[in-house]
Design a protein around this motif. Structure first.
Motif, short mmCIF file in Angstrom:
data_model
loop_
_atom_site.label_atom_id
_atom_site.label_comp_id
_atom_site.label_asym_id
_atom_site.label_seq_id
_atom_site.Cartn_x
_atom_site.Cartn_y
_atom_site.Cartn_z
N PRO A 393 0.81 -1.22 0.00
CA PRO A 393 0.00 0.00 0.00
C PRO A 393 0.85 1.27 0.00
CG PRO A 393 0.11 -0.88 2.21
CD PRO A 393 0.86 -1.86 1.33
N TYR A 394 2.14 1.14 -0.26
CA TYR A 394 3.04 2.28 -0.32
C TYR A 394 4.10 1.99 -1.38
CZ TYR A 394 5.32 -0.99 2.89
OH TYR A 394 5.83 -2.12 3.47
N ASP A 395 4.71 3.05 -1.88
CA ASP A 395 5.73 2.89 -2.90
C ASP A 395 7.10 2.67 -2.27
OD1 ASP A 395 3.97 3.23 -5.01
OD2 ASP A 395 4.20 5.42 -5.00
N LEU A 396 7.88 1.80 -2.86
CA LEU A 396 9.28 1.65 -2.51
C LEU A 396 10.13 2.15 -3.67
CD1 LEU A 396 9.45 -1.85 -0.81
CD2 LEU A 396 9.65 0.38 0.28
N ASP A 414 5.48 -5.42 -6.54
CA ASP A 414 5.82 -6.82 -6.76
C ASP A 414 6.40 -7.06 -8.15
OD1 ASP A 414 3.21 -6.15 -7.65
OD2 ASP A 414 2.76 -8.26 -7.92
N GLU A 415 6.54 -6.00 -8.96
CA GLU A 415 7.15 -6.15 -10.27
C GLU A 415 8.52 -5.49 -10.33
OE1 GLU A 415 4.57 -4.95 -13.41
OE2 GLU A 415 2.96 -6.30 -12.82
#
Length: 662
Positions: A393-396, A414-415
């Motif tokens: 639910p957050y960007d890395l 996840d990509e």
């Protein structure tokens, strides 16, 4: 031409060059060939193509060969120099006239851009050509001293391998500029001494030239840093070096600083500073190092964490966290930080001859270092997580994200996969130069003979007053436990020291079939005899699968375990799970067995581990908290793969640490 590495006045071990040690076959021989044939040339393809990278074009702009403005981060010059160093290392092991000519032309281009006072920073030079008002060293995040440090290192290595003084002269001029700053503008130097590659660089220049001016300059760097009163933990300049008791702040900057200080100690014998470095190294290894060898757990944070004295808290970036703060999914573990830990550890190894430092080099090399580059050798990670999950639910941060807005936006978390070119390109050429020079880490020479550090297919040929010893290593390490050395040539009784890894129990050694005494794990076993061509030394390093737990204060490791065999850490990928089974359902069984099996991923031969896992029930619609499901447990076969091989089969989930059921 190849210059044998200079002696270190106060180091126990001396490095070897490519004529004395090289990876000729086996595991590291394959990595060497891949680095030579794919990694180094592919990075050049990117750096030299203005449609992909501004790396080369920025130097052409600075030289007036093209018109335009600087593009890319301010540390791009340093990244270009790191590739140059990698290509030079390739030239040392595999002579290539075409590559040699290219590097000489590049050296001439770089030198043509340098100011008379030794300053070289293409953003500034290009701005001046465009009649823009620009001031050197105006912003510490312009990374000028970082760039100059890598220029000096590249110049020294190019001279050592080719004999060309073109870039060596540029290195001397760059050091003169730093010397002027240190003596006349120490505050400007202290403010700009970020990611301090220049500490290691001027020591290398001292060793190449035997000019004590550069050794004194390194000492001045420390004094300037210690006198700086505007620093913070992010750059390890809040307090004096000798007062530091724990490692805090940006992990790359920390590891580069301490590696440079270890270089200084090797020349001065400063026992107090040696003690400081040993204490700080243990702080990382004992409380902050990932099982994969990753360094720097946090994307962002504050340090010291929880300190009651608020005035001592400063922002940190890509940093070491508190002791035992080791998150999985959000692990930063920048590739450059992990490489920096190799630099620091190998210098501590040279100082002390203690195998514990080699254990950490091996831990990083077989896990986070190799994991940062694809099995094909052409794509890279910037960060090195220990867990990859879907639908965050957050960007890395993506591998090449500098933290600024990206258009188009990043793909789902996840990509995240390795990428050929990263907008923040510091890691790929660092990976390349580390792997291209990895033959230097195979072995060392001391006053007490030959020390063999790493196994994986080496040829070693050394000589000193005690005699000559040339060895050929044949092994399938790290997949199989037997390492065989055949004496190719010998005279005299040069002692041979073989490392017994810290993870190994029950090692056995023989010479021509006769057992010889073996010391304990985490040491070097000494073998001395009158060597003769044809002698065979066989070392057996048992590799049972180990199931490892974490420290009680490492909260994210509670009730979880990791699997390791030999030096290789393993991970579970969703690619190896049947349809309908999710990563978070999989648990390992206490007392479960693991069967090594040979597999292939993307053309690379690997050893995987097959086992039975327990599948936990899962309520997919549960909220933040929910009742424990009472459905019966079931079992399925599963396969774990080496951590360094994950992410080579397309998008998917992965975890190093898994729940344990009894």
């Amino acid at each position: 031409m190849s210059v044998t590495p200079a002696l270190r006045a106060h180091a126990q071990l001396r490095p070897l060059d490519a004529e004395q040690a090289r990876w000729a076959r086996g595991f590291w021989g394959t990595v060497h060939d891949r680095t030579r044939d794919v990694t180094v040339p592919r990075i050049w393809d990117s750096l030299s193509d203005p449609e992909i990278s501004p790396g080369l074009r920025n130097f052409r702009l600075a030289a007036g060969l093209e018109s335009g403005t600087h593009v890319g981060p301010p540390f791009m010059d340093g990244d270009f120099y790191k590739w140059f160093e990698a290509a030079t290392a390739r030239l040392e092991t595999d002579p290539d006239d075409e590559l040699a000519d290219r590097l000489q032309r590049i050296a001439e281009l770089i030198a043509s851009v340098q100011r008379a006072d030794g300053y070289l920073h293409t953003p500034t030079v290009i701005a001046e050509r465009n009649d823009e008002d620009v001031v050197a060293l105006a912003d510490r995040f312009n990374f000028e001293t970082y760039n100059l440090g890598h220029l000096i290192t590249a110049g020294v290595r190019h001279w050592q391998v080719t004999g060309s003084e073109t870039l060596l002269d540029a290195a001397k001029k760059a050091a003169s500029f730093l010397e002027t700053l240190a003596t006349q503008k120490p505050l400007e130097l202290a403010r700009s001494a970020i990611c301090p590659s220049h500490y290691m660089a001027v020591i290398e220049l001292y060793r190449a030239t035997d000019d004590e001016r550069y050794l004194r300059l390194a000492e001045t760097f420390v004094r300037v840093r210690d006198a700086f009163d505007e620093g913070g933990d992010d750059n390890q300049d809040r307090i004096a070096v000798r007062d530091q008791t724990v490692v805090a702040g940006h992990a790359v900057r920390a590891n580069y600083l301490y590696a440079g200080l270890a270089d200084l100690v090797a020349e001065t014998g400063d026992e107090e500073l040696t003690g400081v470095l040993e204490r700080l190294w243990h702080d990382v290894v004992d409380t902050k190092l990932y099982i994969t060898g990753g360094c720097g757990a946090l994307y962002d944070g504050a340090s010291p964490d929880g300190d009651p004295w608020q005035s001592e808290i400063s922002r940190v970036h890509q940093a070491y966290g508190r002791a035992f703060q080791l998150p999985h999914t959000t692990a930063h573990a920048e590739s450059c930080a992990n490489i920096g830990m190799i630099f620091w550890s190998e210098r501590m190894l040279a100082l002390t001859g203690d195998a514990k430092y080699t254990d950490v080099i091996e831990q990083i090399a077989y896990n986070s270092l190799l994991g940062s580059v694809s099995l094909a050798g052409s794509e890279y990670f910037y960060t090195n997580a220990l867990r990859q999950v879907r639908d965050l639910p957050y960007d890395l941060r993506r591998p090449g994200d500098t933290g600024q807005a990206v258009v188009p936006p990043p793909p789902p978390s996840d990509e995240r996969l390795r990428e050929r070119y990263l907008s923040c390109f510091c890691c790929p050429p660092n990976i390349a130069r580390t792997l291209a020079s990895f033959h230097q880490r195979a072995a060392s020479l001391s006053d007490d003979g030959l020390f063999v550090h790493l196994y994986g297919g080496s040829d070693i040929d050394v000589a000193d007053d005690a005699g000559r010893l040339a060895l050929r290593e044949d092994s399938d390490y790290p997949w199989h436990e037997t390492v065989t050395f055949t004496v190719a040539a010998a005279s005299g009784a040069l002692p041979l020291h073989l490392r017994i890894p810290g993870w190994c129990s029950g090692a056995v050694a023989t010479v021509n079939g006769t057992p010889v005494p073996v010391s304990g794990a985490g040491t070097y076993t000494r073998i001395q005899r009158e060597w003769a061509a044809g002698d065979v030394v066989e070392l057996t390093l048992p590799m049972p699968v180990r199931v490892l737990r974490g420290h009680r204060l490492a909260e994210e490791l509670t009730n979880q375990v990791a699997v390791q065999r030999g030096p290789v850490v393993y991970a579970l990928e969703s690619a190896d799970l049947p349809d309908g089974v999710l990563l978070e359902q999989v648990a390992l069984r206490r007392g479960g067995t693991f069967a090594p099996v040979e597999i292939e991923i993307d053309g690379a031969r690997l050893t995987a581990l097959e086992t039975e896992v327990t599948i936990l029930p899962l309520d997919a619609d549960a909220g933040l908290y929910g009742d424990l499901e009472q459905a019966p447990l079931r079992s399925l076969p599963a396969r774990l793969v080496p951590y360094f091989a994950w992410g080579n089969r397309g998008p998917g989930e992965m975890s190093v640490w898994l729940p344990l059921v009894w």
